[in-house]
Enzyme design. Structure first.
Site, mmCIF file in Angstrom:
data_model
loop_
_atom_site.group_PDB
_atom_site.id
_atom_site.type_symbol
_atom_site.label_atom_id
_atom_site.label_comp_id
_atom_site.label_asym_id
_atom_site.label_seq_id
_atom_site.Cartn_x
_atom_site.Cartn_y
_atom_site.Cartn_z
ATOM 1 N N SER A 28 26.113 121.751 89.480
ATOM 2 C CA SER A 28 27.361 121.134 89.857
ATOM 3 C C SER A 28 27.039 120.342 91.280
ATOM 4 C CB SER A 28 28.372 122.107 90.183
ATOM 5 O OG SER A 28 28.883 123.089 89.181
ATOM 6 N N TYR B 108 17.818 138.966 78.617
ATOM 7 C CA TYR B 108 18.922 139.573 79.493
ATOM 8 C C TYR B 108 19.210 141.048 78.814
ATOM 9 C CZ TYR B 108 19.792 135.386 81.958
ATOM 10 O OH TYR B 108 19.708 134.478 82.878
ATOM 11 N N ASP C 153 18.250 120.195 89.612
ATOM 12 C CA ASP C 153 19.097 121.254 89.990
ATOM 13 C C ASP C 153 17.915 122.549 89.775
ATOM 14 O OD1 ASP C 153 18.363 121.521 87.109
ATOM 15 O OD2 ASP C 153 20.607 121.697 86.485
ATOM 16 N N LEU D 216 31.183 128.071 101.241
ATOM 17 C CA LEU D 216 31.709 126.652 100.903
ATOM 18 C C LEU D 216 31.838 126.682 99.247
ATOM 19 C CD1 LEU D 216 28.761 124.618 102.713
ATOM 20 C CD2 LEU D 216 31.215 124.910 103.293
ATOM 21 N N ASP D 217 32.782 125.970 98.853
ATOM 22 C CA ASP D 217 33.169 126.011 97.352
ATOM 23 C C ASP D 217 32.986 124.482 97.066
ATOM 24 O OD1 ASP D 217 34.217 125.883 94.915
ATOM 25 O OD2 ASP D 217 35.380 127.432 95.156
ATOM 26 N N VAL E 277 25.087 130.356 91.312
ATOM 27 C CA VAL E 277 25.498 129.773 92.766
ATOM 28 C C VAL E 277 25.830 128.433 92.795
ATOM 29 C CG1 VAL E 277 23.348 128.707 93.405
ATOM 30 C CG2 VAL E 277 24.634 130.034 94.936
ATOM 31 N N GLY E 278 25.628 127.560 91.723
ATOM 32 C CA GLY E 278 26.438 126.292 91.599
ATOM 33 C C GLY E 278 25.191 125.131 91.595
ATOM 34 N N MET F 94 33.197 133.055 85.391
ATOM 35 C CA MET F 94 33.952 132.088 84.998
ATOM 36 C C MET F 94 33.304 130.903 84.143
ATOM 37 S SD MET F 94 35.422 131.448 89.021
ATOM 38 C CE MET F 94 36.021 129.557 88.551
#
Length: 213
Positions: free
Chosen positions: A19, A47, A86, A186-187, A15-16, A141
């Site tokens: 960043s 996983y 984070d 939102l990006d 989800v970011g 990505m």
């Protein structure tokens, strides 16, 4: 001396969080705390076979996050240096509840409670979430090898669990400021205005908290 800002960014995989935490740390000149992910030797196996490797994976994360929080308390918060992380330690319970067997979960909760009862707690939590297509797109990505085998159904359930967890957290921690944002709307990585909007909200929250202490 008032409270020392301790901000955590939380939300499901992709989800970011990192960043945004980096951007906030740079904007306010706060110390950045990043969780250890790639160094977990069990994560790739997890996983591929969640049931087989969940306990080892979750215990590694718990012990490392405990050590990180212990370090920031000693070297930064006690020295009156603000921190943005984070992750929030509560994420351990979100993942453990979904992946561990009942007998393992009981033991895990006991260890979690012992390790975290006196750990530093954030005064601002930023919660990010997004729909499954957005999460899968962002995971693809960033191209982490260990994440290529993530089951979409696992990720969808994780996102749902986060929703429930943040709701409970807000109810049980009314003294903590919780800021919520949608990753679909939102990006903040590609759109400077979106990031500035979040930074402005954080600044307002910091000022509000400092004026009420």
């Amino acid at each position: 001396m008032g409270e020392i800002p301790f901000i955590t960014v939380e939300g499901p995989i992709g989800v970011g969080k990192t960043s945004l935490a980096k951007a906030i740390a740079e904007a306010f000149q706060f110390q950045l705390l990043k969780e250890i992910v790639d160094e977990n030797p069990f994560l790739g196996k997890f996983y591929e076979d969640i049931e087989e490797w969940s306990f080892q994976t979750e215990m590694f994360f718990l012990c490392n996050r405990y050590k990180q929080l212990e370090d920031i308390q000693k070297h930064f918060l006690h020295q009156h240096q603000p921190v943005v992380a984070d992750y929030h330690i509560m994420k351990n319970m979100i993942f453990a509840q979904q992946t561990l067997k009942d007998s393992q979960y009981i033991k895990y909760v006991q260890i979690y409670d012992i390790l975290t009862h006196d750990m530093p707690k954030p005064n601002i939590v930023i919660y990010l979430n997004a729909t499954l297509p957005t999460l899968l797109k962002r995971i693809k990505m960033r191209g982490r090898e260990i994440e290529k085998n993530i089951d979409p159904s696992y990720l969808a359930q994780l996102s749902s669990d986060y929703e429930e967890a943040i709701k409970t957290f807000k109810e049980n921690n009314p003294q903590v400021t919780v800021l919520r944002y949608s990753g679909d709307e939102l990006d903040f990585v590609k759109n400077k205005e979106h990031l500035e909007h979040i930074i402005s909200d954080v600044k307002s929250s910091l000022l509000k908290r400092s004026s009420t202490i």
